[in-house]
Motif scaffolding. Structure first.
Motif, short mmCIF file in Angstrom:
data_model
loop_
_atom_site.label_atom_id
_atom_site.label_comp_id
_atom_site.label_asym_id
_atom_site.label_seq_id
_atom_site.Cartn_x
_atom_site.Cartn_y
_atom_site.Cartn_z
N ARG A 34 19.52 75.90 6.96
CA ARG A 34 19.51 77.16 7.69
C ARG A 34 18.39 78.05 7.17
N ARG A 87 21.77 79.52 3.02
CA ARG A 87 21.42 78.16 2.62
C ARG A 87 21.90 77.81 1.21
N ALA A 138 21.77 73.74 3.70
CA ALA A 138 20.44 74.02 3.20
C ALA A 138 19.41 74.11 4.31
#
Length: 306
Positions: free
Chosen positions: A50, A116, A48
């Motif tokens: 990214r 993500r 998450a």
């Protein structure tokens, strides 16, 4: 009874192994309700943290070491085939190595854009599907949530695509077999499978496909486009070329994936220059498949020899 079994996670019907593999590997679960469905769940995790960047139309910059040689080149369908032939017959590259480089390069593109959430990879039955299997495996290796849906029955996979599928099955990810499933039931299954999906990967048809997509691939394409229309944060990555787009002419079939990004191999395709193709390509990323630039140039110049 069927609903109770589904809630309890029990398979309806007879299970059999997908290939000659140890019992702990993926199995095909034959469900009477859908005729064929292959499922194995795994505790995957997302990344998450990214960053996420929506797609933009145009040709994305290739990595610096590759862009100098190939970012302005455009291949025909026949030249793309010739590159594969030269690599395998003259340079000694095994087909699975080219497929591995292509699929891993697609995952690199996705990571540069940002992943993500979950990823759903839709695969056909040819080499484009093989690229999709490699993509799914590398996403799983890197720790992303990934699931696969097959538009053709796994027993019909051949050659390098079959090798890539057999390498995927030990990863323990969810694989949904849609072969022989009624279109309405197929859409229901995809809706259920894709609930937490941020990315959809189109690995149905590659540059070798000519003519409009046939069932059930046309229904899968329509589903992908509907998913994107319903949620503009959802990304669609086309592998080599959007399914339904002729890579030589740039003309789209009635059923044609509207990708937000296209990861194309070795060089862009001549049809990508057509103005009408832009609505289906999204942003184009050229993926290095590990071949020397002089070899690619020789094919472009018509100098490859048998």
């Amino acid at each position: 009874a069927n609903a109770q079994n589904r809630k309890s996670g029990q398979a309806i019907g007879v299970s059999r192994p997908i290939s000659q593999t140890p019992p702990q590997r993926t199995e095909v679960l034959l469900r009477r309700s859908l005729r064929r469905r292959m499922v194995q769940e795994s505790p995957a995790r997302g990344k998450a943290d990214r960053p996420h960047h929506p797609g933009a139309t145009g040709l994305a910059a290739a990595p610096a070491w590759y862009a100098r040689a190939m970012d302005q080149a455009f291949l025909t369908r026949e030249q793309a085939r010739e590159i594969d032939r030269v690599a395998i017959t003259q340079l000694g590259y095994p087909g699975p190595v080219l497929m591995e480089n292509a699929g891993r390069g697609c995952v690199d593109v996705m990571e540069r854009i940002g992943v993500r959430g979950g990823v759903l990879v839709l695969c056909g039955k040819g080499n484009n599907a093989g690229d999709g299997f490699v993509i799914a495996r590398h996403l799983a290796i890197r720790g992303y949530q990934v699931k696969v849906a097959l538009g053709g029955r796994p027993e019909r996979l051949r050659g390098d695509a079959r090798t890539a599928f057999d390498m995927l099955t030990p990863c323990g990810i969810t694989i949904l077999d849609l072969g022989g499933v009624h279109a309405g039931a197929m859409i229901e299954e995809l809706d259920e499978l894709s609930g937490d999906t941020e990315w959809i990967v189109d690995a149905l048809l590659g540059t070798g496909a000519v003519g409009p997509p046939r069932p059930p691939l046309d229904a899968l394409i329509d589903w992908m486009n509907a998913e994107r229309a319903a949620d503009w944060q959802r990304q669609i990555l086309a592998v080599d070329t959007p399914s339904g787009l002729d890579c030589d002419t740039g003309r789209a079939s009635d059923a044609c994936v509207r990708a937000t990004h296209t990861a194309t191999f070795a060089a862009a395709k001549v049809g990508f220059r057509e103005k009408a193709a832009a609505a289906y390509l999204g942003r184009v990323h050229v993926v290095d498949i590990g071949l020397p630039a002089p070899v690619l140039r020789r094919v472009l110049d018509g100098g490859a020899q048998a």
